[in-house]
Design an enzyme around this catalytic site. Sequence first.
Site, PDB file in Angstrom:
ATOM      1  N   PRO A 223       0.910  -1.150  -0.082  1.00 16.71           N
ATOM      2  CG  PRO A 223      -0.153  -0.970   2.202  1.00 16.71           C
ATOM      3  CD  PRO A 223       0.533  -2.121   1.202  1.00 16.71           C
ATOM      4  CG  ASN A 224      -0.235   4.201   1.222  1.00 21.37           C
ATOM      5  OD1 ASN A 224      -1.415   4.569   0.601  1.00 21.37           O
ATOM      6  ND2 ASN A 224      -0.264   3.778   2.585  1.00 21.37           N
TER       7      ASN A 224
ATOM      8  NE  ARG B  44       4.156   6.589   1.652  1.00 20.74           N
ATOM      9  CZ  ARG B  44       4.267   5.402   1.860  1.00 20.74           C
ATOM     10  NH1 ARG B  44       4.728   4.479   1.344  1.00 20.74           N
ATOM     11  NH2 ARG B  44       4.108   4.997   3.297  1.00 20.74           N
TER      12      ARG B  44
ATOM     13  CE1 TYR C 144       9.156   5.151   2.889  1.00 22.85           C
ATOM     14  CE2 TYR C 144       7.595   6.920   2.842  1.00 22.85           C
ATOM     15  CZ  TYR C 144       7.994   5.625   3.624  1.00 22.85           C
ATOM     16  OH  TYR C 144       7.478   5.159   4.615  1.00 22.85           O
TER      17      TYR C 144
ATOM     18  CG  ASN D 248       8.119  -2.145   0.335  1.00 24.85           C
ATOM     19  OD1 ASN D 248       7.833  -2.228   1.260  1.00 24.85           O
ATOM     20  ND2 ASN D 248       8.767  -0.909  -0.186  1.00 24.85           N
TER      21      ASN D 248
ATOM     22  CB  ALA E  10       1.183   0.151   5.957  1.00 26.29           C
TER      23      ALA E  10
ATOM     24  CD  GLU F 215      10.454  -7.655   5.527  1.00 26.21           C
ATOM     25  OE1 GLU F 215      10.424  -8.813   5.979  1.00 26.21           O
ATOM     26  OE2 GLU F 215      10.266  -6.475   6.163  1.00 26.21           O
TER      27      GLU F 215
ATOM     28  CG  HIS G  53      11.005  -2.317   4.432  1.00 23.73           C
ATOM     29  ND1 HIS G  53       9.789  -2.226   4.400  1.00 23.73           N
ATOM     30  CD2 HIS G  53      11.554  -3.459   4.775  1.00 23.73           C
ATOM     31  CE1 HIS G  53       9.241  -3.515   4.808  1.00 23.73           C
ATOM     32  NE2 HIS G  53      10.359  -4.029   5.323  1.00 23.73           N
TER      33      HIS G  53
ATOM     34  NE  ARG H 206      10.479   5.760   8.461  1.00 18.52           N
ATOM     35  CZ  ARG H 206       9.510   5.707   7.501  1.00 18.52           C
ATOM     36  NH1 ARG H 206       9.488   4.721   6.800  1.00 18.52           N
ATOM     37  NH2 ARG H 206       8.460   6.800   7.468  1.00 18.52           N
TER      38      ARG H 206
HETATM   39  C1  DQA Z   1       8.089   0.973   3.584  1.00 24.81           C
HETATM   40  C2  DQA Z   1       8.471   1.181   5.172  1.00 24.81           C
HETATM   41  C3  DQA Z   1       7.097   1.105   5.882  1.00 24.81           C
HETATM   42  O1  DQA Z   1       7.018   1.325   7.388  1.00 24.81           O
HETATM   43  C4  DQA Z   1       6.112   2.026   5.346  1.00 24.81           C
HETATM   44  O2  DQA Z   1       4.796   1.687   5.919  1.00 24.81           O
HETATM   45  C5  DQA Z   1       5.945   2.095   3.598  1.00 24.81           C
HETATM   46  C6  DQA Z   1       7.206   2.177   2.910  1.00 24.81           C
HETATM   47  C7  DQA Z   1       9.592   1.431   2.806  1.00 24.81           C
HETATM   48  O3  DQA Z   1       9.549   1.148   1.814  1.00 24.81           O
HETATM   49  O4  DQA Z   1      10.271   2.007   3.486  1.00 24.81           O
HETATM   50  O5  DQA Z   1       4.805   1.957   3.115  1.00 24.81           O
HETATM   51  O6  DQA Z   1       7.940  -0.382   3.374  1.00 24.81           O
END
Ligand code: DQA
Length: 151
Positions: free
Chosen positions: A12-13, A20, A25, A76, A79, A100, A102, A109
């Site tokens: 998501p997102n 964003r 990011y 990835n 959330a 995995e 990120h 964080r």
């Molecule tokens: C994320 C880190 C997560 O905590 C966050 O919710 C994201 C992006 C990252 O790629 O740094 O949506 O996965």
Amino acid sequence: MAKPRIMVINGPNLNLLGTREPGIYGDKTLEQINQDIRALADELGVEVAFHQSNSEGELIQAVQSCLDSADAIIINPAAYTTTSVGLLDAIKAVNLPTVEVHLSNIHAREEFRRRSLIAPAAIGQICGFGPDSYLLALRALAARLGAATGS
Ligand code: DQA
């Protein structure tokens, strides 16, 4: 020999990358990141496919679909990293090598971002390198799958 197939799944997102929270990011869009992944995949001799969704069920479906269509997964979970037992179970069920990733260093964080439910089912976690996190994961999986490089 058929090229190894790697599915890249984004949660998501991440469709909003580029605009964003660019301080966290970066300013590349997901499409730009995917183009860089595609270019490296060509170099490494692997095939890549992409899936992004904001919905947990669709992400679970995307992982399940890898049973027939992929040899490894880069994910990835965004959330859903900290909450999704469903995604964890799907990754365990397909039993494919999974990395995995990120963009940000989740361990530097907020406390709530640090505990990944997904990590125990992954062969490794790469975080903190921005879009390079995906490229490092691709290199690791290509090496593991024994891809024959074009060079
Ligand atoms: C994320 C880190 C997560 O905590 C966050 O919710 C994201 C992006 C990252 O790629 O740094 O949506 O996965």
